[in-house]
Motif scaffolding. Structure first.
Motif, mmCIF file in Angstrom:
data_model
loop_
_atom_site.group_PDB
_atom_site.id
_atom_site.type_symbol
_atom_site.label_atom_id
_atom_site.label_comp_id
_atom_site.label_asym_id
_atom_site.label_seq_id
_atom_site.Cartn_x
_atom_site.Cartn_y
_atom_site.Cartn_z
ATOM 1 N N ASP A 1 3.922 7.146 -0.641
ATOM 2 C CA ASP A 1 3.497 8.749 -0.611
ATOM 3 C C ASP A 1 2.008 8.538 -0.853
ATOM 4 O O ASP A 1 1.688 9.898 -1.258
ATOM 5 N N ASN A 2 1.329 7.765 -0.873
ATOM 6 C CA ASN A 2 -0.053 7.758 -1.273
ATOM 7 C C ASN A 2 -0.834 7.014 -0.194
ATOM 8 O O ASN A 2 -2.003 6.270 -0.439
ATOM 9 N N GLN A 3 -0.511 7.289 1.074
ATOM 10 C CA GLN A 3 -1.128 6.468 2.214
ATOM 11 C C GLN A 3 -2.558 6.696 2.549
ATOM 12 O O GLN A 3 -3.383 6.146 2.689
ATOM 13 N N ASP A 4 -3.063 8.198 2.100
ATOM 14 C CA ASP A 4 -4.286 8.603 2.269
ATOM 15 C C ASP A 4 -5.321 7.690 1.454
ATOM 16 O O ASP A 4 -6.299 7.379 2.049
ATOM 17 N N ALA A 5 -4.839 7.450 0.556
ATOM 18 C CA ALA A 5 -5.795 6.488 -0.515
ATOM 19 C C ALA A 5 -6.297 5.251 0.211
ATOM 20 O O ALA A 5 -7.306 4.763 0.157
ATOM 21 N N THR A 6 -5.029 4.559 0.680
ATOM 22 C CA THR A 6 -5.305 3.363 1.720
ATOM 23 C C THR A 6 -6.071 3.473 2.885
ATOM 24 O O THR A 6 -7.030 2.536 3.078
ATOM 25 N N ILE A 7 -5.902 4.592 3.398
ATOM 26 C CA ILE A 7 -6.526 4.907 4.766
ATOM 27 C C ILE A 7 -8.177 5.159 4.362
ATOM 28 O O ILE A 7 -9.117 4.738 5.092
ATOM 29 N N GLN A 8 -8.299 5.798 3.178
ATOM 30 C CA GLN A 8 -9.839 6.266 2.885
ATOM 31 C C GLN A 8 -10.453 4.721 2.473
ATOM 32 O O GLN A 8 -11.618 4.617 2.813
ATOM 33 N N GLU A 9 -9.580 3.934 1.710
ATOM 34 C CA GLU A 9 -10.278 2.685 1.471
ATOM 35 C C GLU A 9 -10.654 1.909 2.895
ATOM 36 O O GLU A 9 -11.694 1.356 2.807
ATOM 37 N N MET A 10 -9.623 1.907 3.741
ATOM 38 C CA MET A 10 -9.995 1.283 4.859
ATOM 39 C C MET A 10 -11.410 1.848 5.725
ATOM 40 O O MET A 10 -12.114 0.994 6.004
ATOM 41 N N TRP B 1 -5.637 -7.122 6.265
ATOM 42 C CA TRP B 1 -5.350 -5.923 5.797
ATOM 43 C C TRP B 1 -3.685 -5.675 5.598
ATOM 44 O O TRP B 1 -3.096 -5.689 6.592
ATOM 45 N N ASP B 2 -3.430 -5.310 4.424
ATOM 46 C CA ASP B 2 -1.805 -5.312 4.303
ATOM 47 C C ASP B 2 -1.517 -3.887 4.386
ATOM 48 O O ASP B 2 -1.558 -2.976 3.505
ATOM 49 N N LEU B 3 -0.866 -3.710 5.585
ATOM 50 C CA LEU B 3 0.069 -2.129 6.120
ATOM 51 C C LEU B 3 1.002 -2.227 5.471
ATOM 52 O O LEU B 3 1.595 -0.918 5.246
ATOM 53 N N GLU B 4 1.962 -3.109 5.144
ATOM 54 C CA GLU B 4 3.110 -3.114 4.399
ATOM 55 C C GLU B 4 3.084 -2.180 3.286
ATOM 56 O O GLU B 4 3.986 -1.423 3.001
ATOM 57 N N SER B 5 2.094 -2.185 2.506
ATOM 58 C CA SER B 5 1.991 -1.473 1.084
ATOM 59 C C SER B 5 1.728 0.030 1.461
ATOM 60 O O SER B 5 2.179 0.935 0.606
ATOM 61 N N GLN C 1 -5.562 14.560 8.851
ATOM 62 C CA GLN C 1 -4.396 15.519 9.522
ATOM 63 C C GLN C 1 -3.450 15.721 8.242
ATOM 64 O O GLN C 1 -2.863 14.931 7.402
ATOM 65 N N GLU C 2 -2.949 16.967 8.036
ATOM 66 C CA GLU C 2 -2.345 17.477 7.028
ATOM 67 C C GLU C 2 -0.720 17.557 7.427
ATOM 68 O O GLU C 2 0.002 17.493 6.477
ATOM 69 N N PHE C 3 -0.539 17.149 8.640
ATOM 70 C CA PHE C 3 0.827 17.750 8.908
ATOM 71 C C PHE C 3 1.577 16.450 9.573
ATOM 72 O O PHE C 3 2.606 16.477 10.214
ATOM 73 N N ILE C 4 1.122 15.386 9.289
ATOM 74 C CA ILE C 4 1.811 14.049 9.531
ATOM 75 C C ILE C 4 2.413 13.466 8.409
ATOM 76 O O ILE C 4 1.539 13.081 7.452
ATOM 77 N N ALA C 5 3.712 13.482 8.213
ATOM 78 C CA ALA C 5 4.328 13.279 6.966
ATOM 79 C C ALA C 5 4.187 11.574 6.542
ATOM 80 O O ALA C 5 3.704 11.105 5.540
ATOM 81 N N TYR D 1 1.893 5.785 8.866
ATOM 82 C CA TYR D 1 2.138 4.265 9.128
ATOM 83 C C TYR D 1 1.877 3.863 10.657
ATOM 84 O O TYR D 1 1.041 3.002 10.819
ATOM 85 N N ASP D 2 2.527 4.548 11.359
ATOM 86 C CA ASP D 2 2.568 4.114 12.933
ATOM 87 C C ASP D 2 0.989 4.462 13.366
ATOM 88 O O ASP D 2 0.529 3.649 14.236
ATOM 89 N N ASN D 3 0.455 5.313 13.195
ATOM 90 C CA ASN D 3 -0.706 6.011 13.530
ATOM 91 C C ASN D 3 -1.837 4.865 12.977
ATOM 92 O O ASN D 3 -2.781 4.395 13.782
ATOM 93 N N ILE D 4 -1.809 4.494 11.736
ATOM 94 C CA ILE D 4 -2.916 3.536 11.186
ATOM 95 C C ILE D 4 -2.831 2.251 11.644
ATOM 96 O O ILE D 4 -3.593 1.638 12.099
#
Ligand SMILES: [Fe+2]
Length: 131
Positions: free
Chosen positions: A101-110, A92-96, A35-39, A42-45
């Motif tokens: 501004d690099n949420q996608d890296a964590t989501i990819q890792e997950m 899984w540490d979501l606080e990080s 999703q490119e248009f969600i700034a 955090y809430d979604n993941i």
């Protein structure tokens, strides 16, 4: 996208359906990643991770009950892997990623962790249950 392949089937309907649902959660994470248009994701993941944790516990309980019912010999090694997976999801540490501004890296890792684990566990252990 992640889907059940014929080689993933245990041929135990309840277990196969629940595995499909776990792949559906992987697909939800995949969709969120692209999703490119969600700034701020955090809430979604956090929402998906919460549901995944609950569903995983239900699935493992069902699968272990089935193995007990047939006095399956490798129940112990299954439980060890299941508990380690639950532990990993709990830790899984979501606080990080909150405000990162690099949420996608964590989501990819997950996503990588989830799909690698699922595929290996199903192919190496769960498909043995049906045999
Ligand atoms: Fe299992």
């Amino acid at each position: 996208m992640y889907e059940m392949k014929p080689e993933y089937l245990t041929n135990i309907p309840l277990i196969d359906e629940e595995h499909q649902q776990l792949f559906d959660y992987a697909n939800q994470i995949y969709d969120l990643l692209h999703q490119e248009f969600i700034a701020d994701k955090y809430d979604n993941i956090a929402d998906i991770l919460g549901k995944l944790r609950d569903y995983t516990k239900k699935h493992f309980a069902d699968e272990e009950a089935y193995m007990e019912s047939i006095q399956y010999k490798r129940l112990f090694s299954q439980k060890v892997q299941h508990n380690a997976f639950i532990q990993k999801l709990e830790e899984w540490d979501l606080e990080s990623i909150d405000g990162s501004d690099n949420q996608d890296a964590t989501i990819q890792e997950m996503l990588n962790f989830l799909t690698d684990w699922l595929i290996h566990h199903i192919l190496e252990l769960d498909t043995q249950i049906g045999k």
